[in-house]
Design a protein around this motif. Sequence first.
Motif, mmCIF file in Angstrom:
data_model
loop_
_atom_site.group_PDB
_atom_site.id
_atom_site.type_symbol
_atom_site.label_atom_id
_atom_site.label_comp_id
_atom_site.label_asym_id
_atom_site.label_seq_id
_atom_site.Cartn_x
_atom_site.Cartn_y
_atom_site.Cartn_z
ATOM 1 N N LEU A 1 -105.847 76.252 -22.769
ATOM 2 C CA LEU A 1 -106.646 74.870 -22.947
ATOM 3 C C LEU A 1 -107.172 75.203 -24.702
ATOM 4 C CD1 LEU A 1 -108.263 74.646 -19.595
ATOM 5 C CD2 LEU A 1 -106.394 73.002 -20.632
ATOM 6 N N ARG A 2 -107.231 75.952 -25.038
ATOM 7 C CA ARG A 2 -107.637 76.203 -26.451
ATOM 8 C C ARG A 2 -106.875 75.605 -27.424
ATOM 9 N NH1 ARG A 2 -110.584 80.459 -24.634
ATOM 10 N NH2 ARG A 2 -109.252 82.181 -25.006
ATOM 11 N N ARG A 3 -105.419 75.816 -26.812
ATOM 12 C CA ARG A 3 -104.334 75.197 -27.793
ATOM 13 C C ARG A 3 -104.008 73.737 -27.337
ATOM 14 N NH1 ARG A 3 -101.478 78.605 -30.974
ATOM 15 N NH2 ARG A 3 -99.788 77.232 -31.045
ATOM 16 N N ASN A 4 -103.980 73.423 -26.115
ATOM 17 C CA ASN A 4 -103.840 72.326 -25.703
ATOM 18 C C ASN A 4 -104.618 71.661 -24.742
ATOM 19 O OD1 ASN A 4 -102.522 70.023 -24.924
ATOM 20 N ND2 ASN A 4 -100.510 70.895 -24.117
ATOM 21 N N PRO A 5 -105.868 71.090 -24.925
ATOM 22 C CA PRO A 5 -106.861 70.744 -24.210
ATOM 23 C C PRO A 5 -106.442 69.857 -23.369
ATOM 24 C CG PRO A 5 -107.546 70.284 -26.397
ATOM 25 C CD PRO A 5 -106.049 70.981 -26.570
ATOM 26 N N GLU B 1 -107.874 83.497 -16.935
ATOM 27 C CA GLU B 1 -107.950 84.218 -18.156
ATOM 28 C C GLU B 1 -106.930 83.334 -18.902
ATOM 29 O OE1 GLU B 1 -105.909 87.842 -20.301
ATOM 30 O OE2 GLU B 1 -107.238 88.265 -18.648
ATOM 31 N N LYS B 2 -105.712 83.070 -18.457
ATOM 32 C CA LYS B 2 -104.315 82.378 -19.233
ATOM 33 C C LYS B 2 -105.024 80.894 -19.490
ATOM 34 C CE LYS B 2 -102.067 85.988 -19.525
ATOM 35 N NZ LYS B 2 -102.003 86.933 -20.967
ATOM 36 N N ALA B 3 -105.681 80.361 -18.526
ATOM 37 C CA ALA B 3 -105.938 78.915 -18.723
ATOM 38 C C ALA B 3 -106.939 78.764 -19.917
ATOM 39 C CB ALA B 3 -106.703 78.488 -17.511
ATOM 40 N N GLY B 4 -107.720 79.631 -20.221
ATOM 41 C CA GLY B 4 -108.299 79.528 -21.148
ATOM 42 C C GLY B 4 -107.961 79.498 -22.726
ATOM 43 N N LEU B 5 -106.839 80.330 -22.742
ATOM 44 C CA LEU B 5 -106.009 80.298 -23.711
ATOM 45 C C LEU B 5 -105.167 79.180 -24.013
ATOM 46 C CD1 LEU B 5 -104.768 84.215 -23.368
ATOM 47 C CD2 LEU B 5 -106.303 83.282 -25.248
#
Length: 136
Positions: free
Chosen positions: A27-31, A21-25
């Motif tokens: 990576l959206r901010r810092n791919p 869950e946190k990975a998605g958040l």
Amino acid sequence: LGQDRGRAGENGLGSGEMLDEKAGLLLRRNPYAPVMMTVTPETLELYAESVKHLYALGFRYIICSMDYSAHWQYGHLPLLKRQYRTLASFYREKSRKEEKFYLSPFAAMISVPSGANWGKNSFPLPRTGRSTPACS
């Protein structure tokens, strides 16, 4: 995954679902965010699977470290070898498709040194030390 074995939450359950869950958040901010993982004797059998999972989440800069303070035994070596072979195949597959992907056990070993000008002022040698004709 290795995350569940190595990092239990307050409830005693693995933290892998929270990581996803946190990975998605993140990576959206810092791919290009890097992710770090530590391999222990307890997580070794999940090493390659865990790397593939992190890749599937969207991480493209994966730094893997062995826990050298853990209780490793010679009996772990065959499994480590199998995990590295699986990871090498995965890394080769992504590289052949020209997918940008950094996997520390391999990328650090095969990168071209800064300032190297292959074929002009330096060239790689095989393990035998014998030079081979250059291909043009």
